[in-house]
Design an enzyme around this catalytic site. Structure first.
Site, short mmCIF file in Angstrom:
data_model
loop_
_atom_site.label_atom_id
_atom_site.label_comp_id
_atom_site.label_asym_id
_atom_site.label_seq_id
_atom_site.Cartn_x
_atom_site.Cartn_y
_atom_site.Cartn_z
N ASP A 1 0.84 -1.30 -0.15
CA ASP A 1 0.02 -0.16 0.04
C ASP A 1 0.82 1.11 0.03
O ASP A 1 2.06 0.95 0.38
CB ASP A 1 -0.99 0.02 1.36
CG ASP A 1 -1.49 1.24 1.57
OD1 ASP A 1 -2.18 1.80 0.58
OD2 ASP A 1 -1.41 1.91 2.67
N ASP B 1 -0.13 5.00 1.01
CA ASP B 1 -0.45 6.09 2.04
C ASP B 1 -0.39 5.29 3.39
O ASP B 1 -1.12 4.53 3.38
CB ASP B 1 -1.76 6.99 1.63
CG ASP B 1 -1.68 7.75 0.24
OD1 ASP B 1 -0.78 8.37 0.43
OD2 ASP B 1 -2.46 7.58 -0.51
N GLY C 1 -9.74 10.32 -2.02
CA GLY C 1 -9.77 11.60 -1.82
C GLY C 1 -11.10 12.27 -2.24
O GLY C 1 -11.81 13.03 -1.56
N THR D 1 -2.78 0.55 -3.97
CA THR D 1 -3.27 1.73 -3.47
C THR D 1 -4.54 2.23 -3.91
O THR D 1 -4.85 1.96 -5.09
CB THR D 1 -2.07 2.82 -3.60
OG1 THR D 1 -2.47 3.91 -2.74
CG2 THR D 1 -2.01 3.17 -4.71
N THR E 1 -4.89 5.43 -3.90
CA THR E 1 -4.48 6.91 -4.30
C THR E 1 -4.30 6.99 -5.87
O THR E 1 -4.22 6.18 -6.58
CB THR E 1 -3.34 7.19 -3.41
OG1 THR E 1 -3.03 8.61 -3.17
CG2 THR E 1 -1.85 6.96 -4.23
N SER E 2 -4.02 8.31 -5.96
CA SER E 2 -3.98 8.96 -7.49
C SER E 2 -2.56 8.65 -8.15
O SER E 2 -1.60 8.52 -7.52
CB SER E 2 -4.41 10.13 -7.78
OG SER E 2 -5.43 10.52 -7.06
#
Ligand code: XBP
Ligand code: MG
Length: 236
Positions: A8, A10, A51, A122, A124-125
């Site tokens: 992962d 973050d 997000g 992940t 996330t972007s």
């Protein structure tokens, strides 16, 4: 046999959430919104992975009477806010505000030296991963990973196992041949649901989560060197 390590991003590779929080608040201020998330509020909001999903959730909480008709406009605004947030986050990472957690680079290096594959899974972007790993590893960071699953390739966020399943399929490996590294209960649920053994390294944003279903919980990856992982793996 242990063949790959799946990380992962973050909270696991780096304590990124302070930088994410600051970037969200900078984006809100730039767009003239009166939203400002405190650390306590953000810790709670982290239960929502992603997000964009997090902002939408917050919006629905502060304006519960928002009509469904406005859903399209809301999504557009969230999209714009997220682009702004991402550029603030990238700038913070480029400024050296985020570094890898102890033991991360050493474990990755020894895994590569010993012929194991590395992967990223992940929510996330892609821009956030590139910023972090370019700073930490170098511009050739992508060549270190056999597979990268992120918000663009796996839109259904953790705790759904989609991103782990995608990465396993991209590597053409079975879950039983890999170990996942996570920092949160949503991440743990996603990895477990994909059939992976999961090592948890909690951080200040997640140390209150329930990690009873983890394979191992260690303070950081200095306690999960390859020799140790192989020992645990052989005991399993
Ligand atoms: C991390 C997240 C991410 C980041 C923000 O969860 O929830 O949403 O906080 O990144 P995990 P984006 O570590 O379980 O993947 O704003 O790009 O979504
Ligand atoms: Mg995480």
């Amino acid at each position: 046999m242990l063949k790959a390590l799946i990380f992962d991003v973050d909270g696991t590779l780096a304590d990124t959430e302070h930088a994410h929080l600051k970037a969200f608040n900078q984006a809100f201020a730039q767009e003239g919104l009166d939203w400002h998330w405190s650390e306590a509020e953000y810790t709670e909001l982290l239960n929502i992975s992603g997000g964009k999903e997090r902002m939408l959730h917050h919006w629905r909480q502060v304006e519960p009477n928002m009509k469904e008709l406005q859903a399209g406009a809301m999504a557009e605004t969230v999209e714009r806010l997220h682009l702004i947030k991402t550029s603030f986050y990238e700038a913070a990472v480029r400024n050296g505000e985020v570094s890898l957690r102890p033991g991360v680079l050493a474990l990755m290096q020894e895994a590569r030296e010993q012929g194991l594959q590395l992967a990223i899974a992940t929510t996330t972007s892609p821009a956030n991963i590139a910023a972090l790993l370019t700073a930490a590893i170098g511009s050739d960071w992508r060549t270190h990973f056999l597979a990268v699953g992120d918000a663009s390739s796996s839109p259904i966020k953790k705790p759904d196992p989609q991103v782990y399943r995608q990465v396993l399929s991209d590597m053409d490996l079975e879950a039983s041949e890999c170990v996942a590294f996570e920092d949160s209960s949503n991440g743990l649920r996603a990895a477990n649901a994909a059939g992976l053994k999961t090592v948890i390294t909690p951080n200040p944003f997640t140390d209150h989560h329930d990690f009873r279903a983890a394979w191992r919980v260690v303070p950081d990856l200095r306690q999960a060197r390859l020799i140790q992982l192989r020992r645990w793996f052989d005991q399993a």
